[in-house]
Write an enzyme that holds these catalytic residues in place. Structure first.
Site, PDB file in Angstrom:
ATOM      1  N   GLU A 291      -5.411  -7.232  -2.311  1.00  0.00           N
ATOM      2  CA  GLU A 291      -4.616  -8.159  -1.520  1.00  0.00           C
ATOM      3  C   GLU A 291      -4.576  -7.773  -0.051  1.00  0.00           C
ATOM      4  O   GLU A 291      -4.649  -6.608   0.309  1.00  0.00           O
ATOM      5  CB  GLU A 291      -3.202  -8.230  -2.081  1.00  0.00           C
ATOM      6  CG  GLU A 291      -3.219  -8.928  -3.422  1.00  0.00           C
ATOM      7  CD  GLU A 291      -1.840  -9.279  -3.938  1.00  0.00           C
ATOM      8  OE1 GLU A 291      -1.784 -10.051  -4.905  1.00  0.00           O
ATOM      9  OE2 GLU A 291      -0.841  -8.802  -3.392  1.00  0.00           O
TER      10      GLU A 291
ATOM     11  N   CYS B 119       5.275   2.780  -6.953  1.00  0.00           N
ATOM     12  CA  CYS B 119       4.268   1.865  -6.392  1.00  0.00           C
ATOM     13  C   CYS B 119       3.502   1.178  -7.502  1.00  0.00           C
ATOM     14  O   CYS B 119       2.935   1.844  -8.377  1.00  0.00           O
ATOM     15  CB  CYS B 119       3.319   2.661  -5.502  1.00  0.00           C
ATOM     16  SG  CYS B 119       1.916   1.702  -4.908  1.00  0.00           S
TER      17      CYS B 119
ATOM     18  N   CYS C 263       5.645  -4.661   0.323  1.00  0.00           N
ATOM     19  CA  CYS C 263       5.022  -3.378  -0.026  1.00  0.00           C
ATOM     20  C   CYS C 263       5.181  -3.094  -1.496  1.00  0.00           C
ATOM     21  O   CYS C 263       6.245  -3.275  -2.056  1.00  0.00           O
ATOM     22  CB  CYS C 263       5.734  -2.216   0.654  1.00  0.00           C
ATOM     23  SG  CYS C 263       5.649  -2.239   2.380  1.00  0.00           S
TER      24      CYS C 263
ATOM     25  N   CYS D 200       1.895   7.134  -7.232  1.00  0.00           N
ATOM     26  CA  CYS D 200       3.305   7.303  -6.865  1.00  0.00           C
ATOM     27  C   CYS D 200       4.176   6.507  -7.840  1.00  0.00           C
ATOM     28  O   CYS D 200       3.809   5.409  -8.265  1.00  0.00           O
ATOM     29  CB  CYS D 200       3.546   6.810  -5.447  1.00  0.00           C
ATOM     30  SG  CYS D 200       2.594   7.742  -4.240  1.00  0.00           S
TER      31      CYS D 200
ATOM     32  N   CYS E  42      -5.224   2.754  -7.040  1.00  0.00           N
ATOM     33  CA  CYS E  42      -5.005   3.979  -6.273  1.00  0.00           C
ATOM     34  C   CYS E  42      -4.828   5.131  -7.249  1.00  0.00           C
ATOM     35  O   CYS E  42      -4.171   4.976  -8.280  1.00  0.00           O
ATOM     36  CB  CYS E  42      -3.764   3.856  -5.391  1.00  0.00           C
ATOM     37  SG  CYS E  42      -3.484   5.327  -4.370  1.00  0.00           S
TER      38      CYS E  42
ATOM     39  N   CYS F  75      -2.026  -6.551   7.013  1.00  0.00           N
ATOM     40  CA  CYS F  75      -1.889  -5.395   6.117  1.00  0.00           C
ATOM     41  C   CYS F  75      -3.134  -5.382   5.224  1.00  0.00           C
ATOM     42  O   CYS F  75      -3.376  -6.319   4.463  1.00  0.00           O
ATOM     43  CB  CYS F  75      -0.607  -5.567   5.303  1.00  0.00           C
ATOM     44  SG  CYS F  75      -0.322  -4.242   4.141  1.00  0.00           S
TER      45      CYS F  75
HETATM   46  N1  SAH Z   1      -1.415   4.699   0.171  1.00  0.00           N
HETATM   47  C1  SAH Z   1      -0.845   4.639   1.449  1.00  0.00           C
HETATM   48  C2  SAH Z   1      -0.804   3.251   2.019  1.00  0.00           C
HETATM   49  C3  SAH Z   1      -0.467   2.111   1.104  1.00  0.00           C
HETATM   50  S1  SAH Z   1       1.177   1.998   0.536  1.00  0.00           S
HETATM   51  C4  SAH Z   1       0.538   5.253   1.441  1.00  0.00           C
HETATM   52  O1  SAH Z   1       1.055   5.544   0.393  1.00  0.00           O
HETATM   53  O2  SAH Z   1       1.044   5.485   2.534  1.00  0.00           O
HETATM   54  C5  SAH Z   1       2.069   1.424   1.964  1.00  0.00           C
HETATM   55  C6  SAH Z   1       3.534   1.786   1.935  1.00  0.00           C
HETATM   56  O3  SAH Z   1       4.233   1.042   0.930  1.00  0.00           O
HETATM   57  C7  SAH Z   1       3.761   3.247   1.626  1.00  0.00           C
HETATM   58  O4  SAH Z   1       4.704   3.821   2.507  1.00  0.00           O
HETATM   59  C8  SAH Z   1       4.312   3.184   0.230  1.00  0.00           C
HETATM   60  O5  SAH Z   1       5.068   4.309  -0.052  1.00  0.00           O
HETATM   61  C9  SAH Z   1       5.108   1.906   0.246  1.00  0.00           C
HETATM   62  N2  SAH Z   1       5.417   1.396  -1.084  1.00  0.00           N
HETATM   63  C10 SAH Z   1       4.664   1.486  -2.193  1.00  0.00           C
HETATM   64  N3  SAH Z   1       5.284   0.883  -3.225  1.00  0.00           N
HETATM   65  C11 SAH Z   1       6.455   0.424  -2.774  1.00  0.00           C
HETATM   66  C12 SAH Z   1       7.538  -0.316  -3.376  1.00  0.00           C
HETATM   67  N4  SAH Z   1       7.511  -0.677  -4.648  1.00  0.00           N
HETATM   68  N5  SAH Z   1       8.570  -0.647  -2.587  1.00  0.00           N
HETATM   69  C13 SAH Z   1       8.586  -0.307  -1.280  1.00  0.00           C
HETATM   70  N6  SAH Z   1       7.597   0.378  -0.666  1.00  0.00           N
HETATM   71  C14 SAH Z   1       6.546   0.738  -1.407  1.00  0.00           C
HETATM   72 FE1  SF4 Z   2      -1.323   4.987  -3.686  1.00  0.00          FE
HETATM   73 FE2  SF4 Z   2       0.817   3.445  -3.840  1.00  0.00          FE
HETATM   74 FE3  SF4 Z   2       1.107   6.074  -3.560  1.00  0.00          FE
HETATM   75 FE4  SF4 Z   2       0.183   4.610  -1.484  1.00  0.00          FE
HETATM   76  S1  SF4 Z   2       2.215   4.470  -2.424  1.00  0.00           S
HETATM   77  S2  SF4 Z   2      -0.626   6.554  -2.260  1.00  0.00           S
HETATM   78  S3  SF4 Z   2      -0.987   3.048  -2.614  1.00  0.00           S
HETATM   79  S4  SF4 Z   2       0.179   5.027  -5.316  1.00  0.00           S
END
Ligand code: SAH
Ligand code: SF4
Length: 386
Positions: free
Chosen positions: A91, A118, A344, A115, A111, A104
Site C-alpha cells: 500500500e 504492527c 499507520c 513488531c 516485514c 507514504c
Molecule cells: N518499518 C519502519 C517503517 C514502517 S512503520 C518502522 O518501523 O519504523 C511506520 C510507523 O508506523 C512506525 O513508527 C511504526 O511503529 C508505526 N506503526 C506500526 N503499526 C502501527 C499501529 N498499529 N498503530 C500505530 N502506529 C503503528
Molecule cells: Fe516492520 Fe511494522 Fe515493525 Fe515497521 S513497525 S519494523 S513495518 S513490523
C-alpha cells in the site's frame, strides 16, 4: 525481458544508455521524460532521436505496479493497493495538508521485524521490493495526482518511508530509489523532505548516513530494553543504548538537526507518565550527552490479532506534557484517512485476501481500477461511488 526503466537511478540509466551506444545526456533527457513528465511511451518523447526511440522500444519499458484498488477518503487522503504478485499487495498513501503533500511509501511486502503492534509485522515477510517497485509508487502517485487535481506543478512535496516494511532491511533497493526521489532531473525533493523510518537497524543507519543522508525517524516505542525487546524484537539485536549512539552519529550528517522518535501509544503498556519520565532520562541523561530529537506520538491503530488497545486521550496528553515540560518538542500524530484504513499499521493488513478488485461501501468514495488495465498514471477510473 526488456528492462523496466523505473528500476534505474540516473547513473543506472546512463549505464543502460551507454550499452545502447548513447551518451549520458540522452539518459538525462529520458529520465526527465519518465519522472518529470510521467511519460511511459517512447514515441511521446519528442526530443529523443528516432533511432534511440526505436532502440528503446525493443530493449526497455516503463511500467508501474498494477493498481488493485484506490480509495479516496473524505479528508482527501488517498490509498492505493498495488499488486506485487504471488498473492501479495503493498500500500501507498497520499496525505494532503495545507502546505504539503506527503506520500507514504512501502519498501517490502510484509516485514520480518514482527513488531507486536504492527499488522504488517503480523503478516510476516514476503519479499523485498525492487528499486522500480519503490519508485513506481511515487511515479504513479505523482502523475495520477497531477491529473486528478488538475495541477501542472509538483503535488508530492514529501516522501516518508513509513508504509509496509523495514526500509533498512532492503537497503540495496532503498538507496537508488531515494536517489531518484532526490534527483533534480526527477522529483527534486530535498533531503529534509524525504524521511526514512526505521525500527533501528543500527549498521544500516550508519551506511545510510554515508550513502544518502536523508531525514531519519526512529521507531522507539519503549524507554527500556525489557519493554522494547517485547514490542520491537529487533531490539534484542540492537538494544537502545546502541541505537541512541547510532542516532548521535547520524545527526552529524543528517539534513535536519534532530531525529524524530516515533512512539506508538499502547494502553497500559508503554503510555504512563513514568514511561515518559524514563524517556526523558534516556535522551538527555546529562549535559553534552543529549540526543537532539523530537517525539511523534502515534495513537495505536488497533487490529484484533494484536491484543492491544489504543491509549486514552488523557494518557497521551499527560505523556506528551512530561516530554514537553522537559523541553522536548512533542507532537501527536493526527489520524488521517480513518474511513479508508489508511493509518499507520493498518496497511494491507489482509493483503493475502485482497488480490481481487474490491468495492468499499458506505460513505467512502471509492474509485476502482480494474487490474487488467495497463496501468499508467492516467489509468482508467471505472467506478465512482459516493
Ligand atoms: N518499518 C519502519 C517503517 C514502517 S512503520 C518502522 O518501523 O519504523 C511506520 C510507523 O508506523 C512506525 O513508527 C511504526 O511503529 C508505526 N506503526 C506500526 N503499526 C502501527 C499501529 N498499529 N498503530 C500505530 N502506529 C503503528
Ligand atoms: Fe516492520 Fe511494522 Fe515493525 Fe515497521 S513497525 S519494523 S513495518 S513490523
Amino acid at each position: 525481458m526488456t528492462a523496466n526503466l523505473l528500476d534505474y537511478d540516473l547513473d543506472g540509466l546512463a549505464a543502460f544508455c551507454e550499452r545502447l551506444g548513447e551518451k549520458r545526456f540522452r539518459a538525462t533527457q529520458l529520465f526527465r521524460w519518465i519522472h518529470q513528465k510521467g511519460a511511459s511511451q517512447f514515441e511521446d518523447m519528442s526530443d529523443l532521436a528516432k533511432s534511440l526511440r526505436e532502440k528503446l522500444k525493443t530493449t526497455a519499458h516503463v511500467q508501474a505496479l498494477p493498481v488493485l484498488s484506490q480509495h479516496i477518503s473524505a479528508d482527501g487522503t488517498i490509498k492505493w493497493l498495488f499488486d506485487v504478485g504471488g498473492g501479495n499487495a503493498i500500500e501507498t498513501v497520499f496525505i494532503p495538508e495545507d502546505d504539503r503533500g506527503t506520500l507514504c511509501v512501502s519498501s517490502q511486502a510484509g516485514c520480518a521485524v514482527a513488531c507486536r503492534f504492527c499488522s504488517t509485522g503480523h503478516q510476516g515477510f514476503s519479499r523485498n521490493l525492487t528499486v522500480g517497485e519503490i519508485v513506481s509508487q511515487l511515479w504513479f502517485a505523482e502523475h495520477f495526482l497531477r491529473q486528478h487535481l488538475k495541477k501542472d506543478e509538483r503535488v508530492i512535496s514529501n516522501v516518508v518511508m513509513m508504509g509496509m516494511g523495514e526500509p533498512l532491511q532492503n537497503y540495496s533497493a532503498l538507496v537508488p530509489a531515494l536517489r531518484v526521489m532526490l534527483d533534480d532531473h526527477a522529483y527534486g525533493l530535498s533531503r529534509r523532505r524525504v524521511t526514512v523510518s526505521t525500527s533501528g537497524v543500527v549498521p544500516m543507519m550508519d551506511r545510510l548516513g554515508k550513502d544518502c543522508p536523508v531525514a531519519l525517524a526512529v521507531s522507539l516505542h519503549a524507554p527500556n530494553d525489557a519493554l522494547r525487546d517485547d514490542l520491537v524484537p529487533l531490539n534484542r539485536k540492537y538494544p537502545i543504548a546502541e541505537l541512541l549512539e547510532a542516532c548521535k552519529r547520524y545527526l552529524q550528517v543528517a539534513p535536519r538537526d534532530f531525529i524524530t522518535f516515533e512512539y506508538c501509544m499502547l494502553d497500559g503498556v508503554n503510555d504512563t507518565t513514568k514511561h515518559a519520565a524514563e524517556l526523558v532520562m534516556l535522551v538527555r541523561p546529562g549535559a553534552g550527552e543529549r540526543v537532539w530529537c523530537k517525539f511523534n506520538l502515534i495513537p495505536f491503530n488497533p487490529f484484533p490479532a494484536s491484543g492491544l488497545l489504543r491509549s486514552s486521550q488523557e494518557a497521551v496528553l499527560a505523556f506528551s506534557k512530561v516530554l514537553s515540560d522537559a523541553g522536548i518538542v512533542t507532537t501527536v500524530r493526527k489520524t488521517r484517512g480513518d474511513d479508508i484504513d489508511a493509518a499507520c499499521g493498518q496497511l494491507a493488513g489482509d493483503v493475502q485476501d485482497r488480490t481481487n478488485v474490491q468495492t468499499r461501501i458506505g460513505k467512502r468514495r471509492t474509485i476502482i481500477i480494474r487490474p487488467e488495465n495497463e496501468m499508467s498514471p492516467q489509468g482508467r477510473e471505472d467506478t465512482i461511488n459516493d
